[in-house]
Write an enzyme that holds these catalytic residues in place. Sequence first.
Site, PDB file in Angstrom:
ATOM      1  N   THR A 184       0.826  -1.209   0.000  1.00 54.17           N
ATOM      2  CA  THR A 184       0.000   0.000   0.000  1.00 54.17           C
ATOM      3  C   THR A 184       0.861   1.261   0.000  1.00 54.17           C
ATOM      4  O   THR A 184       1.939   1.270   0.600  1.00 54.17           O
ATOM      5  CB  THR A 184      -0.846  -0.036   1.297  1.00 54.17           C
ATOM      6  OG1 THR A 184      -1.713  -1.150   1.220  1.00 54.17           O
ATOM      7  CG2 THR A 184      -1.640   1.227   1.522  1.00 54.17           C
ATOM      8  N   GLY A 238      -5.423  -4.325   7.683  1.00 52.79           N
ATOM      9  CA  GLY A 238      -6.464  -3.298   7.632  1.00 52.79           C
ATOM     10  C   GLY A 238      -7.592  -3.475   8.628  1.00 52.79           C
ATOM     11  O   GLY A 238      -8.111  -2.491   9.167  1.00 52.79           O
TER      12      GLY A 238
HETATM   13  N1  ASP Z   1      -3.970  -1.875   4.853  1.00 53.61           N
HETATM   14  C1  ASP Z   1      -4.179  -2.468   3.571  1.00 53.61           C
HETATM   15  C2  ASP Z   1      -5.475  -3.235   3.571  1.00 53.61           C
HETATM   16  O1  ASP Z   1      -5.792  -3.815   4.584  1.00 53.61           O
HETATM   17  C3  ASP Z   1      -3.089  -3.407   3.157  1.00 53.61           C
HETATM   18  C4  ASP Z   1      -1.664  -2.956   3.404  1.00 53.61           C
HETATM   19  O2  ASP Z   1      -1.433  -1.852   3.870  1.00 53.61           O
HETATM   20  O3  ASP Z   1      -0.744  -3.713   3.102  1.00 53.61           O
HETATM   21  O4  ASP Z   1      -6.124  -3.296   2.545  1.00 53.61           O
END
Ligand code: ASP
Length: 318
Positions: A184, A238
């Site tokens: 991300t 998340g």
């Molecule tokens: N936080 C993001 C999600 O849960 C994934 C990530 O940051 O790697 O979609």
Amino acid sequence: MAKTRQITSHWTGPTEGWTLVIHGGAGQLKREQVGAEGDAHARAAIAAALDAGASILAGHGSALDAVEAAVRVLEDDPHFNAGRGSVFSAEGINELDAAIMEGTTREAGAVSAVTKARHPVALARAVMEQSPHVMLTAAGADRFGAEHGLEQAAPAWFHTDERWRQYEELRAGGTFDADLKYGTVGAVARDTQGRLAAATSTGGLTGKRWNRIGDSPVIGAGTWADDRGAATSCTGSGEHFIRVGAAHELSARVRLAGAALGEAGDGVIGEIGAIGGVGGLISVDHEGRGGWSFNSGGMYRGMARADQPQVVAIYGDE
Ligand code: ASP
């Protein structure tokens, strides 16, 4: 009982100039996994994203424009799990989530499970500026983007062979190392007028099902900006960040409890860890303090300020 995870953080003091902090995802991030080539590419990409945002801020542009510009650079980079190079869902589709928020007005825009916008962060901004809504999802959000002239991309644009390999490995019942490619992306900024903004963009989790949506596009969880508190972008597991209301919680600690930015950031990561979550965040406040905190071993990250040399880092020990 969740095991206690070590928190790594770095926070700067205030500045009257601008501040920009970005991330490219949290993970275990061991040197031997990332490799020399991956390391060099990630650092160059983070520097390029910092440059894109910094040139706007140095010209007295807005924090909002700067965070969008920085995130766009990383969305186009096939190594990061956002825009091009996003992970595949269980159905073999790239479903993208993004959000953007401005701290003076607290206007916000977000999209989830979109498949057609080349720059999901720009689509989120269009939702904020050209619709009466905050969040649009899936086909409706894609239709909104096409109707409002956002740049469209075919599925092939988002597809990378490496992400497809990971997807096939997962389908075959294997495990793969999600850290091998970056995650991300996000940016937070304070401009020379003291305005804050935050943006986050992601492909979410490999093999996600049932239109699962993580924290990134959830305003107050993965993304938040409030000039009276802080602007924050999160990365990591998340579901935990949603349950903590992480980005809003950080700002509330600054605004209502009088916490220093770093204390608030580390405190929120502590709460994430306490319920079994892993990840990190970047944050800035209205006096230009900025930095990051994570409990994940590493996080792709960088910071630029008017008065200091650019900092780019990946591992927990730098
Ligand atoms: N936080 C993001 C999600 O849960 C994934 C990530 O940051 O790697 O979609």
